[in-house]
Design a protein around this motif. Structure first.
Motif, PDB file in Angstrom:
ATOM      1  N   THR A   9       0.839  -1.188   0.000  1.00 45.73           N
ATOM      2  CA  THR A   9       0.000   0.000   0.000  1.00 45.73           C
ATOM      3  C   THR A   9       0.870   1.232   0.000  1.00 45.73           C
ATOM      4  OG1 THR A   9      -1.941   1.071   0.983  1.00 45.73           O
ATOM      5  CG2 THR A   9      -0.263   0.219   2.519  1.00 45.73           C
ATOM      6  N   PRO A  57       0.287   5.901   0.101  1.00 42.34           N
ATOM      7  CA  PRO A  57      -0.693   6.985   0.180  1.00 42.34           C
ATOM      8  C   PRO A  57      -1.238   7.390  -1.188  1.00 42.34           C
ATOM      9  CG  PRO A  57       1.289   7.534   1.412  1.00 42.34           C
ATOM     10  CD  PRO A  57       1.581   6.300   0.616  1.00 42.34           C
ATOM     11  N   PRO A 105      -2.036   6.845  -5.573  1.00 41.41           N
ATOM     12  CA  PRO A 105      -2.903   5.979  -6.372  1.00 41.41           C
ATOM     13  C   PRO A 105      -2.223   4.726  -6.920  1.00 41.41           C
ATOM     14  CG  PRO A 105      -2.247   7.892  -7.655  1.00 41.41           C
ATOM     15  CD  PRO A 105      -1.745   8.106  -6.240  1.00 41.41           C
ATOM     16  N   SER A 145      -4.107   4.550  -2.476  1.00 45.00           N
ATOM     17  CA  SER A 145      -4.656   5.669  -1.702  1.00 45.00           C
ATOM     18  C   SER A 145      -5.065   5.232  -0.299  1.00 45.00           C
ATOM     19  CB  SER A 145      -5.841   6.284  -2.444  1.00 45.00           C
ATOM     20  OG  SER A 145      -5.449   6.665  -3.755  1.00 45.00           O
ATOM     21  N   TYR A 177      -4.954   6.188   2.794  1.00 43.38           N
ATOM     22  CA  TYR A 177      -5.706   7.004   3.755  1.00 43.38           C
ATOM     23  C   TYR A 177      -7.157   7.247   3.327  1.00 43.38           C
ATOM     24  CZ  TYR A 177      -1.168   7.641   5.892  1.00 43.38           C
ATOM     25  OH  TYR A 177       0.045   7.413   6.477  1.00 43.38           O
ATOM     26  N   ASP A 178      -7.452   7.044   2.053  1.00 42.31           N
ATOM     27  CA  ASP A 178      -8.831   7.144   1.580  1.00 42.31           C
ATOM     28  C   ASP A 178      -9.590   5.838   1.774  1.00 42.31           C
ATOM     29  OD1 ASP A 178      -8.312   9.737   0.726  1.00 42.31           O
ATOM     30  OD2 ASP A 178      -7.893   9.131  -1.347  1.00 42.31           O
ATOM     31  N   ASN A 179      -8.859   4.753   2.047  1.00 38.22           N
ATOM     32  CA  ASN A 179      -9.468   3.425   2.091  1.00 38.22           C
ATOM     33  C   ASN A 179      -9.290   2.669   3.401  1.00 38.22           C
ATOM     34  OD1 ASN A 179     -10.550   3.066  -0.669  1.00 38.22           O
ATOM     35  ND2 ASN A 179      -8.424   3.479  -1.222  1.00 38.22           N
ATOM     36  N   ASP A 184      -8.974   3.150   7.883  1.00 37.73           N
ATOM     37  CA  ASP A 184      -9.045   3.957   9.094  1.00 37.73           C
ATOM     38  C   ASP A 184      -7.979   3.442  10.054  1.00 37.73           C
ATOM     39  OD1 ASP A 184      -9.664   4.929  11.695  1.00 37.73           O
ATOM     40  OD2 ASP A 184     -11.784   5.110  11.178  1.00 37.73           O
ATOM     41  N   THR A 217     -12.018   1.199   5.251  1.00 35.71           N
ATOM     42  CA  THR A 217     -13.280   1.921   5.190  1.00 35.71           C
ATOM     43  C   THR A 217     -13.995   1.617   3.877  1.00 35.71           C
ATOM     44  OG1 THR A 217     -12.126   3.832   4.257  1.00 35.71           O
ATOM     45  CG2 THR A 217     -12.487   3.812   6.654  1.00 35.71           C
ATOM     46  N   ASN A 218     -13.274   1.018   2.961  1.00 32.83           N
ATOM     47  CA  ASN A 218     -13.793   0.682   1.639  1.00 32.83           C
ATOM     48  C   ASN A 218     -14.138  -0.812   1.639  1.00 32.83           C
ATOM     49  OD1 ASN A 218     -13.734  -0.344  -1.075  1.00 32.83           O
ATOM     50  ND2 ASN A 218     -12.764   1.557  -1.742  1.00 32.83           N
TER      51      ASN A 218
END
Length: 175
Positions: A112, A114, A116, A145, A147-149, A151, A158-159
């Motif tokens: 992973t 941060p 894309p 991404s 931090y977008d996916n 917690d 979160t996705n």
């Protein structure tokens, strides 16, 4: 099932360690041990240093920890498209002791970042080289991404699509 998990990063706030920890803990009934590669300090590898000190004790300890596993969950950090220098150095020392570092233990490889790209370059390199180092990769997952996916406070995605992909990957360790 004894599971060894780690993030191939020295960051004290490693998102890869968080991802590996989450994934390993999805395995029903698993006894999970999360390694921190900071606990395995080795000098910069060179043949001269190897002649001077022999086998690095921390690399031996790292190999010993891996050898206790029934399954591995590794999340690879990516620095400029490659392994972080500290992890690569530990890995290099380890391969000088036993080229089959991963001992054919079933593994899930994650990565992973941060951004894309989701550390796809290092994940592809790790998967591609795995057979040379005793890797038995059952599944791979790249999480773009981060931090977008994910917690970090809750330690979970979160996705739902990301969560499902990771669950499917770790399920292959029991197959």
């Amino acid at each position: 099932m004894k599971v060894i998990a780690y993030g191939a990063s020295t960051s004290s706030t490693s998102i890869n360690k968080a991802l590996a920890t989450y994934a390993a803990n999805l395995i029903p009934g698993a006894d999970v041990t999360v390694l921190d590669i900071n606990d395995y300090p080795v000098p910069m590898f060179s043949e001269d240093k190897e002649k001077e000190i022999g086998q690095a004790e921390a690399a031996k300890a790292f190999l010993d920890a891996i050898a206790t596993a029934d399954a591995l969950v590794i999340s690879f950090a990516e620095h400029n498209g490659h392994y972080p220098a500290a992890y690569k150095n530990l890995f290099d020392w380890s391969t000088r002791i036993d080229q089959k570092v991963f001992k054919d233990i079933p593994a899930v490889y994650l990565a992973t970042s941060p951004g894309p790209g989701g550390a796809q370059s290092v994940l592809a390199a790790a998967k591609g080289s795995a057979p040379f180092f005793g890797g038995n990769v059952k599944a791979t997952v790249s999480v773009a991404s981060f931090y977008d996916n994910f917690d970090l406070e809750k330690g979970q995605p979160t996705n739902s699509a990301v969560a499902d992909e990771i669950k499917a990957a770790v399920a292959k360790l029991n197959a």
